[in-house]
Motif scaffolding. Structure first.
Motif, PDB file in Angstrom:
ATOM      1  N   HIS A  62     -66.000  34.772 -19.166  1.00  0.00           N
ATOM      2  CA  HIS A  62     -65.694  33.748 -18.142  1.00  0.00           C
ATOM      3  C   HIS A  62     -63.934  33.289 -18.266  1.00  0.00           C
ATOM      4  O   HIS A  62     -63.764  32.361 -17.290  1.00  0.00           O
ATOM      5  N   PHE A  63     -63.302  33.918 -18.886  1.00  0.00           N
ATOM      6  CA  PHE A  63     -61.913  33.491 -19.158  1.00  0.00           C
ATOM      7  C   PHE A  63     -61.330  33.192 -17.746  1.00  0.00           C
ATOM      8  O   PHE A  63     -61.461  34.092 -16.727  1.00  0.00           O
ATOM      9  N   GLN A  64     -60.598  32.295 -17.561  1.00  0.00           N
ATOM     10  CA  GLN A  64     -59.705  31.733 -16.525  1.00  0.00           C
ATOM     11  C   GLN A  64     -58.247  31.124 -16.971  1.00  0.00           C
ATOM     12  O   GLN A  64     -58.448  30.656 -18.057  1.00  0.00           O
ATOM     13  N   CYS A  65     -57.388  31.391 -16.243  1.00  0.00           N
ATOM     14  CA  CYS A  65     -55.934  30.874 -16.425  1.00  0.00           C
ATOM     15  C   CYS A  65     -55.349  30.679 -15.304  1.00  0.00           C
ATOM     16  O   CYS A  65     -55.490  31.083 -14.126  1.00  0.00           O
ATOM     17  N   ASP A  66     -54.398  29.660 -15.346  1.00  0.00           N
ATOM     18  CA  ASP A  66     -53.418  29.407 -14.187  1.00  0.00           C
ATOM     19  C   ASP A  66     -52.247  29.060 -14.950  1.00  0.00           C
ATOM     20  O   ASP A  66     -51.865  28.873 -15.935  1.00  0.00           O
ATOM     21  N   TYR A  67     -51.163  28.344 -14.061  1.00  0.00           N
ATOM     22  CA  TYR A  67     -49.834  28.095 -14.532  1.00  0.00           C
ATOM     23  C   TYR A  67     -50.050  27.193 -15.678  1.00  0.00           C
ATOM     24  O   TYR A  67     -48.899  26.904 -16.437  1.00  0.00           O
ATOM     25  N   SER A  68     -50.838  26.478 -15.746  1.00  0.00           N
ATOM     26  CA  SER A  68     -51.037  25.363 -17.056  1.00  0.00           C
ATOM     27  C   SER A  68     -51.445  26.015 -18.143  1.00  0.00           C
ATOM     28  O   SER A  68     -51.568  25.145 -19.299  1.00  0.00           O
ATOM     29  N   GLY A  69     -51.773  27.134 -18.278  1.00  0.00           N
ATOM     30  CA  GLY A  69     -52.314  27.707 -19.382  1.00  0.00           C
ATOM     31  C   GLY A  69     -53.773  27.774 -19.680  1.00  0.00           C
ATOM     32  O   GLY A  69     -54.612  27.186 -18.574  1.00  0.00           O
ATOM     33  N   THR A  70     -54.366  28.137 -20.443  1.00  0.00           N
ATOM     34  CA  THR A  70     -56.105  27.893 -21.081  1.00  0.00           C
ATOM     35  C   THR A  70     -55.935  27.383 -22.363  1.00  0.00           C
ATOM     36  O   THR A  70     -55.121  27.834 -23.163  1.00  0.00           O
ATOM     37  N   LYS A  71     -57.027  26.484 -22.478  1.00  0.00           N
ATOM     38  CA  LYS A  71     -57.058  25.753 -24.223  1.00  0.00           C
ATOM     39  C   LYS A  71     -58.711  25.788 -24.009  1.00  0.00           C
ATOM     40  O   LYS A  71     -59.380  25.593 -23.127  1.00  0.00           O
ATOM     41  N   TYR A  72     -59.142  25.731 -25.493  1.00  0.00           N
ATOM     42  CA  TYR A  72     -60.622  25.669 -25.689  1.00  0.00           C
ATOM     43  C   TYR A  72     -60.781  24.414 -26.802  1.00  0.00           C
ATOM     44  O   TYR A  72     -59.799  24.158 -27.545  1.00  0.00           O
ATOM     45  N   ILE A  73     -61.652  23.730 -26.577  1.00  0.00           N
ATOM     46  CA  ILE A  73     -62.064  22.674 -27.201  1.00  0.00           C
ATOM     47  C   ILE A  73     -63.676  22.921 -27.953  1.00  0.00           C
ATOM     48  O   ILE A  73     -64.469  23.690 -27.110  1.00  0.00           O
ATOM     49  N   VAL A  74     -64.125  21.993 -28.812  1.00  0.00           N
ATOM     50  CA  VAL A  74     -65.421  21.957 -29.238  1.00  0.00           C
ATOM     51  C   VAL A  74     -65.994  20.684 -28.588  1.00  0.00           C
ATOM     52  O   VAL A  74     -65.390  19.594 -28.972  1.00  0.00           O
ATOM     53  N   ALA A  75     -67.058  20.621 -27.975  1.00  0.00           N
ATOM     54  CA  ALA A  75     -67.869  19.442 -27.665  1.00  0.00           C
ATOM     55  C   ALA A  75     -69.053  19.430 -28.047  1.00  0.00           C
ATOM     56  O   ALA A  75     -69.832  20.425 -28.633  1.00  0.00           O
TER      57      ALA A  75
END
Length: 80
Positions: A62-75
């Protein structure tokens, strides 16, 4: 406790968040999160004028990206 790896991109009204995978094991969630963030760094997702719509991530369907980039966290989410 359930540990969700969550993807994030965008800012303000363009902000989007999605669940990548859930784990019962925090270490496994952190490992996937680290691998995803490293993949993003290797792809230089913060470059200007990049065609983000053509980028697919082998670890995140489901990867998405825009000008701000993409980051991942653990919730952390309680099971009860």
């Amino acid at each position: 406790m359930i540990y969700l790896v969550v993807g994030q991109t965008g800012e303000y009204s363009d902000y989007q968040e999605w669940n990548v995978r859930a784990f019962h094991d925090k270490v496994s969630a952190q490992a996937l999160c680290g691998n995803l963030n490293e993949w993003c760094r290797e792809k230089n997702l913060h470059e200007a004028n990049k065609d983000w719509s053509r980028i697919t991530c082998p670890l995140d369907p489901h990867f998405q990206c825009d000008y701000s980039g993409t980051k991942y966290i653990v919730a952390e989410v309680p099971e009860d």
